[in-house]
Write a protein that holds these residues in place. Structure first.
Motif: not given
Length: 172
Positions: A149-172
């Motif tokens: 669960i911790k691994t899925w959470l970590y990977k999910g948050l990382k993927a979510l952060r990457n998605q948000m960075e891609d959308r905004s063009g900024l580092n979150v």
């Protein structure tokens, strides 16, 4: 604790005790159902079905302290079944109620970004951050080790952060 005695009574066939337990868990179950089914009527139907399934199999609860986890697992199974039947992806309809500090456009961006990450990670993020469940409880619900669960959470948050960075063009 009163809930433990209600569970014991419900297991012995006390309908009043079972009703009380469902009243205690109703709001949480509705929120989970709504976050997956995105429709109030479907969420209410899910609650009815889960109540029936729980009533029918209350005797299967082995340990009273896991009653909440057991109920949530029934709800998640029902929601997954419905999503498969309707061939739609379970998402996060409750994200609109996120935090007051997040404006509506950010909420929509988060919702869209969540839909683009893998379903296991999305589910863990929703249960952890939108339903305030502990890692231990999520592990019980998803029938997986806490480390997974911790691994899925970590990977999910990382993927979510990457998605948000891609959308905004900024580092979150």
């Amino acid at each position: 604790m009163e809930i433990m005695s209600l569970i014991k009574k419900a297991k012995k066939g006390d309908d009043g005790a079972f009703y009380e337990l469902m009243q205690i868990h109703k709001i949480r179950l509705l929120k989970i159902a709504f976050s997956y089914l995105r429709n109030e009527e479907d969420a209410l139907e899910a609650l009815q079905e889960v109540t029936f399934r729980a009533y029918r199999s209350i005797h299967k609860v082995k340990e009273a302290e896991y009653f909440s986890t057991w109920l949530i697992r029934i709800m998640l199974n029902y929601c997954h079944d419905q999503a498969r039947k309707k061939k739609r992806i379970a998402d996060t309809g409750l994200l609109e109620n996120l935090a007051e500090t997040v404006d509506h456009s950010q909420t929509l961006e988060i919702q869209e970004a969540l839909l683009k990450i893998d379903s296991r990670s999305r589910e863990v993020i929703i249960l952890k951050y939108y339903h305030d469940l502990r890692i231990k409880d999520i592990a019980e619900i998803l029938e997986s080790p806490e480390s997974t669960i911790k691994t899925w959470l970590y990977k999910g948050l990382k993927a979510l952060r990457n998605q948000m960075e891609d959308r905004s063009g900024l580092n979150v």
